[in-house]
Design an enzyme around this catalytic site. Structure first.
Site, PDB file in Angstrom:
ATOM      1  N   LYS A  12      42.080  32.348  53.124  1.00 47.55           N
ATOM      2  CA  LYS A  12      41.988  32.634  51.682  1.00 47.55           C
ATOM      3  C   LYS A  12      42.956  33.765  51.378  1.00 47.55           C
ATOM      4  O   LYS A  12      42.863  34.849  51.956  1.00 47.55           O
ATOM      5  CB  LYS A  12      40.557  33.039  51.328  1.00 47.55           C
ATOM      6  CG  LYS A  12      40.311  33.128  49.836  1.00 47.55           C
ATOM      7  CD  LYS A  12      40.404  31.765  49.149  1.00 47.55           C
ATOM      8  CE  LYS A  12      39.052  31.168  48.843  1.00 47.55           C
ATOM      9  NZ  LYS A  12      39.161  29.753  48.451  1.00 47.55           N
ATOM     10  N   THR A  57      37.632  28.385  53.522  1.00 51.78           N
ATOM     11  CA  THR A  57      38.279  29.586  52.974  1.00 51.78           C
ATOM     12  C   THR A  57      37.354  30.248  51.944  1.00 51.78           C
ATOM     13  O   THR A  57      37.398  31.460  51.749  1.00 51.78           O
ATOM     14  CB  THR A  57      39.645  29.251  52.328  1.00 51.78           C
ATOM     15  OG1 THR A  57      39.445  28.453  51.167  1.00 51.78           O
ATOM     16  CG2 THR A  57      40.564  28.543  53.302  1.00 51.78           C
ATOM     17  N   ASP A  58      36.521  29.445  51.327  1.00 50.13           N
ATOM     18  CA  ASP A  58      35.544  30.004  50.386  1.00 50.13           C
ATOM     19  C   ASP A  58      34.610  30.999  51.091  1.00 50.13           C
ATOM     20  O   ASP A  58      34.234  32.029  50.528  1.00 50.13           O
ATOM     21  CB  ASP A  58      34.731  28.862  49.759  1.00 50.13           C
ATOM     22  CG  ASP A  58      33.839  29.334  48.644  1.00 50.13           C
ATOM     23  OD1 ASP A  58      34.386  29.781  47.606  1.00 50.13           O
ATOM     24  OD2 ASP A  58      32.607  29.299  48.801  1.00 50.13           O
ATOM     25  N   PHE A 152      28.595  45.337  26.536  1.00 50.10           N
ATOM     26  CA  PHE A 152      28.965  44.274  25.597  1.00 50.10           C
ATOM     27  C   PHE A 152      27.733  43.402  25.396  1.00 50.10           C
ATOM     28  O   PHE A 152      27.334  42.650  26.285  1.00 50.10           O
ATOM     29  CB  PHE A 152      30.148  43.444  26.100  1.00 50.10           C
ATOM     30  CG  PHE A 152      30.662  42.496  25.037  1.00 50.10           C
ATOM     31  CD1 PHE A 152      31.180  42.972  23.843  1.00 50.10           C
ATOM     32  CD2 PHE A 152      30.602  41.121  25.223  1.00 50.10           C
ATOM     33  CE1 PHE A 152      31.629  42.112  22.851  1.00 50.10           C
ATOM     34  CE2 PHE A 152      31.057  40.243  24.240  1.00 50.10           C
ATOM     35  CZ  PHE A 152      31.575  40.750  23.051  1.00 50.10           C
ATOM     36  N   ARG A 169      29.205  47.909  32.485  1.00 52.68           N
ATOM     37  CA  ARG A 169      30.258  47.070  33.056  1.00 52.68           C
ATOM     38  C   ARG A 169      31.508  47.919  33.254  1.00 52.68           C
ATOM     39  O   ARG A 169      31.581  49.056  32.781  1.00 52.68           O
ATOM     40  CB  ARG A 169      30.576  45.886  32.132  1.00 52.68           C
ATOM     41  CG  ARG A 169      31.184  46.308  30.802  1.00 52.68           C
ATOM     42  CD  ARG A 169      31.664  45.136  29.949  1.00 52.68           C
ATOM     43  NE  ARG A 169      32.281  45.624  28.721  1.00 52.68           N
ATOM     44  CZ  ARG A 169      32.923  44.865  27.842  1.00 52.68           C
ATOM     45  NH1 ARG A 169      33.021  43.564  28.040  1.00 52.68           N
ATOM     46  NH2 ARG A 169      33.467  45.390  26.767  1.00 52.68           N
ATOM     47  N   GLN A 212      36.940  46.406  21.236  1.00 50.57           N
ATOM     48  CA  GLN A 212      37.356  46.573  19.849  1.00 50.57           C
ATOM     49  C   GLN A 212      37.026  47.990  19.369  1.00 50.57           C
ATOM     50  O   GLN A 212      37.838  48.641  18.703  1.00 50.57           O
ATOM     51  CB  GLN A 212      36.625  45.548  18.951  1.00 50.57           C
ATOM     52  CG  GLN A 212      37.116  44.114  19.081  1.00 50.57           C
ATOM     53  CD  GLN A 212      36.443  43.299  20.184  1.00 50.57           C
ATOM     54  OE1 GLN A 212      35.992  43.834  21.198  1.00 50.57           O
ATOM     55  NE2 GLN A 212      36.399  41.986  20.009  1.00 50.57           N
ATOM     56  N   HIS A 240      39.226  41.708  32.899  1.00 49.57           N
ATOM     57  CA  HIS A 240      37.833  41.465  33.274  1.00 49.57           C
ATOM     58  C   HIS A 240      37.573  41.779  34.745  1.00 49.57           C
ATOM     59  O   HIS A 240      38.388  41.453  35.620  1.00 49.57           O
ATOM     60  CB  HIS A 240      37.465  40.007  33.018  1.00 49.57           C
ATOM     61  CG  HIS A 240      37.644  39.580  31.599  1.00 49.57           C
ATOM     62  ND1 HIS A 240      36.955  40.146  30.548  1.00 49.57           N
ATOM     63  CD2 HIS A 240      38.451  38.647  31.033  1.00 49.57           C
ATOM     64  CE1 HIS A 240      37.310  39.574  29.419  1.00 49.57           C
ATOM     65  NE2 HIS A 240      38.234  38.655  29.676  1.00 49.57           N
TER      66      HIS A 240
HETATM   67  O1  LIG Z   1      34.746  44.192  24.622  1.00 49.09           O
HETATM   68  C1  LIG Z   1      34.686  42.946  24.542  1.00 49.09           C
HETATM   69  N1  LIG Z   1      35.030  42.325  23.386  1.00 49.09           N
HETATM   70  C2  LIG Z   1      34.978  40.979  23.224  1.00 49.09           C
HETATM   71  O2  LIG Z   1      35.297  40.451  22.134  1.00 49.09           O
HETATM   72  C3  LIG Z   1      34.543  40.212  24.323  1.00 49.09           C
HETATM   73  N2  LIG Z   1      34.395  38.887  24.524  1.00 49.09           N
HETATM   74  C4  LIG Z   1      33.978  38.716  25.795  1.00 49.09           C
HETATM   75  O3  LIG Z   1      33.735  37.618  26.334  1.00 49.09           O
HETATM   76  N3  LIG Z   1      33.843  39.921  26.413  1.00 49.09           N
HETATM   77  C5  LIG Z   1      34.195  40.863  25.511  1.00 49.09           C
HETATM   78  N4  LIG Z   1      34.282  42.216  25.610  1.00 49.09           N
END
Ligand SMILES: O=c1[nH]c(=O)c2[nH]c(=O)[nH]c2[nH]1
Length: 286
Positions: A12, A57-58, A152, A169, A212, A240
Site C-alpha cells: 500500500k 494491501t488494505d 461542525f 475535529r 465559513q 479534511h
Molecule cells: O466547516 C465546514 N463547512 C461546511 O460547509 C462543511 N461541509 C462539510 O461536509 N463539512 C463542512 N465543514
C-alpha cells in the site's frame, strides 16, 4: 522460449496518517505519508491466481493506523522499523518489507495550532488606468491546522447526508487570500506582514463552528488591524481529516488517528468588506 516472472513486490503506497498526541491542553502532531512494499514467495498469485500468500494491501493500511494508535509513531525511522518487522515476522511468505515514510513538518502556533513548514507565496497585482490605480496583495499556500476547537453540527440532513455531527475535529486549510488596498501608497512590507499576522491570529484564536465562520473572522481581523485594506477575499479549502474507525481492532480513537484526505475537499469562499471603504472600480474583480 520460457517466459518467467521477474522481481516483484506489492504493498500500500501513500497511507496518509496524522497522529495527534495529547499532553494536557497541549497537542503535538505527526503528519506522515507511509508506503509499504512486501516481497518474497509471491509467485503463485501472479502465475496461478492463488492468493493464499497475499496479505491485502488494505490490511497494510489498517496496520499503519492501528499501530499509530497502539504504539504511537515516534521518529519516522522507528515507526517504519516497527511496521517492517511486523510484516516480516508475521507473514511467513514475506522475506523483505520496505517501509518508507515522508514526514511533513509543522511549526507550533499555539497549544493546539500549527502552520505547515515551508514557504508560502506572496502575490501582488496592480491595475492602472488614467482614472485609478488599484493595488491587490495576497498569499497562496499558507497551510494552517487547529487540532481541536472546531465543530461542525446543526446542518440540514437529507436522504444523501451521511456526515456525522461533530463537536471536536481537526480544522485545516491552505489560505488563498487577496486584499484590495484603499490607496496605491503606503508601506506594503508592513501591511503584508500585518495582514498575515492578523489572519493567522484569527485562525488560531477562533473557536470554529464552521470554516465559513473562521473565514469571516480572519477577514474581519485583517480589516480591523489594517486600515489600509478595503476588502479581502478568502478562498479556503477544507483539508479534511477523517477519524479512522479502529473499532474492528478493539481500539478506541479519541481524536488521535486521522486519515489526511486529499480530494475532494470543501471549498469555502467569501469576501469581507468595510462599508466605508472606497468601492472597487467598475469592472474590477478581486
Ligand atoms: O466547516 C465546514 N463547512 C461546511 O460547509 C462543511 N461541509 C462539510 O461536509 N463539512 C463542512 N465543514
Amino acid at each position: 522460449m520460457a517466459i518467467v516472472l521477474g522481481p516483484n513486490r506489492y504493498g500500500k503506497a501513500e497511507t496518509r496518517l496524522v497522529r495527534v498526541i495529547r499532553d494536557g491542553d497541549t497537542r503535538s502532531l505527526a503528519d506522515y505519508n507511509v508506503s509499504v512494499a512486501l516481497s518474497g514467495d509471491l509467485a503463485a498469485t501472479h502465475l496461478t491466481g492463488d492468493n493464499s500468500g497475499v496479505l491485502p494491501t488494505d490490511t497494510m493500511k489498517n496496520t499503519v493506523y492501528a499501530f499509530a494508535k497502539k504504539h504511537g509513531v515516534g521518529e519516522p525511522e522507528e515507526f517504519a522499523l516497527l511496521l517492517a518487522r511486523h510484516f516480516v515476522t508475521t507473514q511467513e511468505q514475506v522475506e523483505t518489507a520496505r517501509v518508507s515514510i515522508e514526514s511533513f513538518g509543522w511549526e507550533r502556533l499555539g497549544p493546539h495550532s500549527f502552520q505547515r513548514k515551508g514557504d508560502y507565496t506572496r502575490v501582488a497585482s496592480v491595475v492602472v488606468t488614467a482614472e485609478f490605480e488599484q493595488v491587490v496583495s495576497g498569499i497562496t499556500g499558507l497551510v494552517l491546522l487547529n487540532s481541536t476547537a472546531s465543530e461542525f453540527r446543526g446542518f440540514p440532513r437529507d436522504e444523501y447526508t451521511t456526515l456525522p455531527e461533530t463537536t471536536d475535529r481537526i480544522l485545516a486549510t491552505a489560505v488563498d487570500a487577496r486584499w484590495r488596498h484603499v490607496s496605491a501608497g503606503g508601506d506594503f512590507a508592513k501591511s503584508y506582514a500585518g495582514a498575515i499576522e492578523a489572519m493567522t491570529a484569527a485562525f488560531v484564536n477562533t473557536y470554529s463552528a464552521s470554516l465559513q465562520q473562521t473565514l469571516f473572522s480572519m477577514g474581519s481581523h485583517v480589516l480591523e488591524k489594517r486600515p489600509e485594506v478595503a476588502e479581502i477575499r478568502l478562498a479556503l479549502p477544507n483539508k479534511h481529516h477523517y477519524l479512522v474507525d479502529l473499532s474492528p481492532f478493539d481500539l478506541a480513537n479519541d481524536n488521535e488517528v486521522f486519515i489526511a484526505g486529499d480530494r475532494p475537499y470543501g471549498l469555502i469562499e467569501g469576501t469581507v468588506t468595510r462599508d466605508d471603504a472606497p468601492p472597487a472600480p467598475a469592472g474590477w474583480y478581486l
